[in-house]
Write a protein that holds these residues in place. Structure first.
Motif, PDB file in Angstrom:
ATOM      1  N   HIS A  38     -41.190 -83.388 -48.384  1.00 35.93           N
ATOM      2  CA  HIS A  38     -40.494 -83.727 -49.571  1.00 35.93           C
ATOM      3  C   HIS A  38     -41.305 -83.531 -50.765  1.00 35.93           C
ATOM      4  O   HIS A  38     -42.510 -83.767 -51.049  1.00 35.93           O
ATOM      5  CB  HIS A  38     -40.093 -85.207 -49.702  1.00 35.93           C
ATOM      6  N   LYS A  39     -40.459 -82.850 -52.107  1.00 37.27           N
ATOM      7  CA  LYS A  39     -41.068 -82.980 -53.302  1.00 37.27           C
ATOM      8  C   LYS A  39     -40.200 -83.860 -53.878  1.00 37.27           C
ATOM      9  O   LYS A  39     -39.046 -83.945 -54.178  1.00 37.27           O
ATOM     10  CB  LYS A  39     -40.882 -81.551 -54.080  1.00 37.27           C
ATOM     11  N   ILE A  40     -41.226 -85.010 -54.557  1.00 32.66           N
ATOM     12  CA  ILE A  40     -40.649 -85.951 -55.302  1.00 32.66           C
ATOM     13  C   ILE A  40     -40.735 -86.053 -56.743  1.00 32.66           C
ATOM     14  O   ILE A  40     -42.304 -85.646 -57.254  1.00 32.66           O
ATOM     15  CB  ILE A  40     -40.980 -87.315 -54.854  1.00 32.66           C
ATOM     16  N   VAL A  41     -39.948 -85.901 -57.632  1.00 30.18           N
ATOM     17  CA  VAL A  41     -40.059 -85.795 -59.064  1.00 30.18           C
ATOM     18  C   VAL A  41     -39.609 -87.002 -59.844  1.00 30.18           C
ATOM     19  O   VAL A  41     -38.664 -87.296 -59.700  1.00 30.18           O
ATOM     20  CB  VAL A  41     -39.616 -84.693 -59.763  1.00 30.18           C
ATOM     21  N   ILE A  42     -40.599 -87.657 -60.607  1.00 26.80           N
ATOM     22  CA  ILE A  42     -40.136 -88.981 -61.299  1.00 26.80           C
ATOM     23  C   ILE A  42     -40.067 -88.113 -62.794  1.00 26.80           C
ATOM     24  O   ILE A  42     -41.144 -87.840 -63.515  1.00 26.80           O
ATOM     25  CB  ILE A  42     -41.305 -89.817 -61.122  1.00 26.80           C
ATOM     26  N   LEU A  43     -38.808 -88.572 -63.249  1.00 22.04           N
ATOM     27  CA  LEU A  43     -38.419 -87.955 -64.376  1.00 22.04           C
ATOM     28  C   LEU A  43     -38.978 -88.946 -65.919  1.00 22.04           C
ATOM     29  O   LEU A  43     -39.065 -88.292 -66.866  1.00 22.04           O
ATOM     30  CB  LEU A  43     -36.827 -87.505 -64.667  1.00 22.04           C
ATOM     31  N   ASP A  44     -39.076 -90.142 -65.628  1.00 24.67           N
ATOM     32  CA  ASP A  44     -39.383 -91.168 -66.920  1.00 24.67           C
ATOM     33  C   ASP A  44     -40.086 -92.265 -66.594  1.00 24.67           C
ATOM     34  O   ASP A  44     -39.575 -93.264 -66.565  1.00 24.67           O
ATOM     35  CB  ASP A  44     -37.913 -91.307 -67.544  1.00 24.67           C
ATOM     36  N   ARG A  45     -41.411 -92.130 -66.058  1.00 24.33           N
ATOM     37  CA  ARG A  45     -42.133 -93.152 -65.442  1.00 24.33           C
ATOM     38  C   ARG A  45     -42.672 -94.186 -66.687  1.00 24.33           C
ATOM     39  O   ARG A  45     -42.624 -95.344 -66.414  1.00 24.33           O
ATOM     40  CB  ARG A  45     -43.705 -92.533 -65.048  1.00 24.33           C
ATOM     41  N   ALA A  46     -42.395 -93.697 -68.042  1.00 21.62           N
ATOM     42  CA  ALA A  46     -42.636 -94.584 -69.066  1.00 21.62           C
ATOM     43  C   ALA A  46     -41.696 -95.675 -69.041  1.00 21.62           C
ATOM     44  O   ALA A  46     -41.798 -96.826 -70.197  1.00 21.62           O
ATOM     45  CB  ALA A  46     -42.548 -93.746 -70.449  1.00 21.62           C
TER      46      ALA A  46
ATOM     47  N   GLN B  82     -35.094 -80.282 -70.217  1.00 25.05           N
ATOM     48  CA  GLN B  82     -36.265 -80.189 -69.285  1.00 25.05           C
ATOM     49  C   GLN B  82     -35.869 -80.340 -67.904  1.00 25.05           C
ATOM     50  O   GLN B  82     -36.679 -80.287 -66.902  1.00 25.05           O
ATOM     51  CB  GLN B  82     -37.363 -81.036 -69.756  1.00 25.05           C
ATOM     52  N   VAL B  83     -34.569 -81.244 -67.624  1.00 19.98           N
ATOM     53  CA  VAL B  83     -34.300 -81.508 -66.407  1.00 19.98           C
ATOM     54  C   VAL B  83     -34.269 -80.550 -65.157  1.00 19.98           C
ATOM     55  O   VAL B  83     -34.929 -80.708 -64.268  1.00 19.98           O
ATOM     56  CB  VAL B  83     -33.012 -82.313 -66.575  1.00 19.98           C
ATOM     57  N   VAL B  84     -33.680 -79.525 -65.485  1.00 19.74           N
ATOM     58  CA  VAL B  84     -33.353 -78.572 -64.385  1.00 19.74           C
ATOM     59  C   VAL B  84     -34.785 -77.901 -64.093  1.00 19.74           C
ATOM     60  O   VAL B  84     -35.117 -77.861 -62.988  1.00 19.74           O
ATOM     61  CB  VAL B  84     -32.241 -77.365 -64.808  1.00 19.74           C
ATOM     62  N   GLU B  85     -35.601 -77.444 -65.136  1.00 17.39           N
ATOM     63  CA  GLU B  85     -36.680 -76.971 -64.814  1.00 17.39           C
ATOM     64  C   GLU B  85     -37.666 -77.947 -63.928  1.00 17.39           C
ATOM     65  O   GLU B  85     -38.243 -77.313 -62.940  1.00 17.39           O
ATOM     66  CB  GLU B  85     -37.466 -76.524 -66.047  1.00 17.39           C
ATOM     67  N   ARG B  86     -37.847 -79.092 -64.202  1.00 17.01           N
ATOM     68  CA  ARG B  86     -38.706 -80.028 -63.645  1.00 17.01           C
ATOM     69  C   ARG B  86     -38.132 -80.595 -62.374  1.00 17.01           C
ATOM     70  O   ARG B  86     -39.000 -80.705 -61.338  1.00 17.01           O
ATOM     71  CB  ARG B  86     -38.692 -81.415 -64.616  1.00 17.01           C
ATOM     72  N   LEU B  87     -36.847 -80.441 -61.998  1.00 22.32           N
ATOM     73  CA  LEU B  87     -36.487 -80.792 -60.669  1.00 22.32           C
ATOM     74  C   LEU B  87     -36.192 -79.528 -59.836  1.00 22.32           C
ATOM     75  O   LEU B  87     -35.809 -79.578 -58.456  1.00 22.32           O
ATOM     76  CB  LEU B  87     -35.127 -81.315 -60.786  1.00 22.32           C
ATOM     77  N   THR B  88     -36.284 -78.337 -60.177  1.00 23.99           N
ATOM     78  CA  THR B  88     -36.132 -77.258 -59.647  1.00 23.99           C
ATOM     79  C   THR B  88     -37.237 -77.235 -58.180  1.00 23.99           C
ATOM     80  O   THR B  88     -38.354 -77.457 -58.348  1.00 23.99           O
ATOM     81  CB  THR B  88     -36.390 -75.934 -60.286  1.00 23.99           C
ATOM     82  N   GLY B  89     -36.569 -77.146 -57.073  1.00 25.20           N
ATOM     83  CA  GLY B  89     -37.317 -77.220 -55.606  1.00 25.20           C
ATOM     84  C   GLY B  89     -37.606 -78.690 -55.284  1.00 25.20           C
ATOM     85  O   GLY B  89     -38.121 -78.741 -54.179  1.00 25.20           O
ATOM     86  N   ALA B  90     -37.155 -79.826 -56.220  1.00 23.86           N
ATOM     87  CA  ALA B  90     -37.323 -81.025 -55.684  1.00 23.86           C
ATOM     88  C   ALA B  90     -36.114 -81.492 -54.698  1.00 23.86           C
ATOM     89  O   ALA B  90     -35.342 -81.023 -54.868  1.00 23.86           O
ATOM     90  CB  ALA B  90     -37.312 -82.019 -57.051  1.00 23.86           C
ATOM     91  N   THR B  91     -36.876 -82.337 -53.808  1.00 25.69           N
ATOM     92  CA  THR B  91     -35.756 -82.724 -52.676  1.00 25.69           C
ATOM     93  C   THR B  91     -35.301 -84.335 -53.083  1.00 25.69           C
ATOM     94  O   THR B  91     -34.264 -84.726 -52.621  1.00 25.69           O
ATOM     95  CB  THR B  91     -36.496 -82.754 -51.449  1.00 25.69           C
ATOM     96  N   ILE B  92     -36.272 -84.888 -53.872  1.00 27.71           N
ATOM     97  CA  ILE B  92     -36.003 -86.138 -54.209  1.00 27.71           C
ATOM     98  C   ILE B  92     -36.445 -86.407 -55.877  1.00 27.71           C
ATOM     99  O   ILE B  92     -37.480 -86.055 -56.133  1.00 27.71           O
ATOM    100  CB  ILE B  92     -37.024 -87.347 -53.586  1.00 27.71           C
ATOM    101  N   ALA B  93     -35.349 -87.012 -56.535  1.00 24.53           N
ATOM    102  CA  ALA B  93     -35.331 -87.154 -57.935  1.00 24.53           C
ATOM    103  C   ALA B  93     -35.389 -88.661 -58.367  1.00 24.53           C
ATOM    104  O   ALA B  93     -34.641 -89.195 -57.612  1.00 24.53           O
ATOM    105  CB  ALA B  93     -34.134 -86.603 -58.709  1.00 24.53           C
ATOM    106  N   VAL B  94     -36.557 -89.192 -59.112  1.00 24.15           N
ATOM    107  CA  VAL B  94     -36.162 -90.592 -59.499  1.00 24.15           C
ATOM    108  C   VAL B  94     -35.969 -90.505 -60.871  1.00 24.15           C
ATOM    109  O   VAL B  94     -36.583 -89.782 -61.777  1.00 24.15           O
ATOM    110  CB  VAL B  94     -37.602 -91.105 -59.310  1.00 24.15           C
ATOM    111  N   THR B  95     -35.052 -91.124 -61.043  1.00 24.45           N
ATOM    112  CA  THR B  95     -34.784 -91.385 -62.759  1.00 24.45           C
ATOM    113  C   THR B  95     -34.284 -92.892 -62.873  1.00 24.45           C
ATOM    114  O   THR B  95     -33.664 -93.591 -62.229  1.00 24.45           O
ATOM    115  CB  THR B  95     -33.453 -90.347 -62.884  1.00 24.45           C
TER     116      THR B  95
END
Length: 318
Positions: free
Chosen positions: A2-10, A37-50
């Motif tokens: 899995h590729k996990i991307v956290i979009l707004d850790r702050a 920036q959302v699409v670019e950063r989540l491209t290839g991700a299987t899990i998104a955290v928002t």
């Protein structure tokens, strides 16, 4: 893997530990993510955290690898859940983590406003105590909670906990029947009666098409006891311009708001024009954000991700 991307850790405080999931994965963290920036950063991700970054149809249809959206909050209005249901994308959220922090913040606002803490503090800083010539002075009203009627809009876990705290202070809790509805059972007090007889009205409802703007000038004009209005739920439940009018006309005695309709508020937001008054307190959507609550949220967030990867998903949004 899995590729996990956290979009707004702050949106979680830096001291809060977000543990790494206990399975093979790639993790990418971003403090903030702009809409473009959302699409670019989540491209290839299987899990998104928002938490608050919006995942709309236009975004989701360009992310064919996405399997799970783990929302780091209870509210999921930032995600087009209807699209997710149609296309097999699981959505999870966080539940039950704010049962102490939101009610405590609610009562911090109530106590500060009923006892005019802000006004008296400003007076002390401005030298009014020294000018008074005696051991105390009475520039602002001071009211006890005991015996006051506490109107609660929203009968979920947070509303119930607020009622418990109110009883501990000797208040009389009233759960408001939903606006325009009757016959809902003995738990509820009719909507109009709550408006007309409450000394404090506190909101703990979700924001839906039915609840948006539920309190406006017509409701304020029914408030015979000039109550405090407290909102630690969602911006948009109260018509903000009408709230300012109610304050100006003396229809209510004060307001404590942790939320506004658009966050952060624009300078022209009506609440910003009254935020400096001694009977108004505006806090920046932090009622949920005690360290203990944030850590519970972070732990539950990773639990949801681990459970999904293990084939036993938890806290799925229907």
């Amino acid at each position: 893997m899995h590729k996990i991307v956290i979009l707004d850790r702050a949106t979680l405080a830096p001291q809060i530990r977000v543990r790494r999931p206990a399975f093979d994965h790639e993790l990418v963290e971003h403090a903030h993510t702009a809409p473009d920036q959302v699409v670019e950063r989540l491209t290839g991700a299987t899990i998104a955290v928002t938490n608050k970054v919006r995942l709309t149809v236009e975004v989701l249809e360009r992310l064919p690898d996405l399997k799970l959206i783990a929302v780091a909050a209870t509210g999921t209005d930032c995600v087009d859940t209807a699209y997710c249901r149609r296309h097999g994308i699981a959505v999870s959220n966080i539940r039950g983590y704010a049962v102490s922090t939101v009610p405590e913040h609610t009562f911090a606002l109530i106590l500060a406003l009923r006892r005019s803490i802000v006004g008296f503090r400003e007076d002390v800083l401005n030298g009014e105590w020294q000018k008074s010539g005696q051991f105390c002075f009475f520039n602002h009203p001071i009211r006890d909670l005991r015996g006051a009627r506490l109107g609660i809009v929203g009968e979920g876990v947070l509303g119930q906990r607020v009622a418990e705290l109110g009883r501990a202070f000797g208040m009389i809790p009233l759960f408001a029947a939903h606006k325009g509805k009757s016959g809902l059972g003995p738990l509820y007090t009719p909507w109009d009666e709550v408006l007309e007889t409450s000394d404090v009205i506190t909101l703990h409802s979700p924001l839906t098409p039915e609840t948006r703007g539920m309190i406006g000038l017509s409701e304020f004009r029914r408030m015979k006891r000039k109550p405090l209005i407290v909102n630690t739920a969602r911006g948009g439940l109260v018509v903000e311009a009408d709230l300012v009018a109610a304050l100006d006309e003396g229809l209510i005695s004060g307001a404590g708001f942790d939320v506004v309709e658009t966050e952060p508020p624009a300078p022209a937001n009506p609440l910003m024009s009254v935020a400096g008054r001694p009977n108004v307190i505006v806090t920046p959507h932090v009622a949920w954000a005690s360290d203990e609550a944030q850590q519970s949220l972070a732990d539950q967030l990773i639990d949801n991700i681990e459970n999904f990867a293990a084939g036993r998903p938890s806290n799925l949004v229907p």
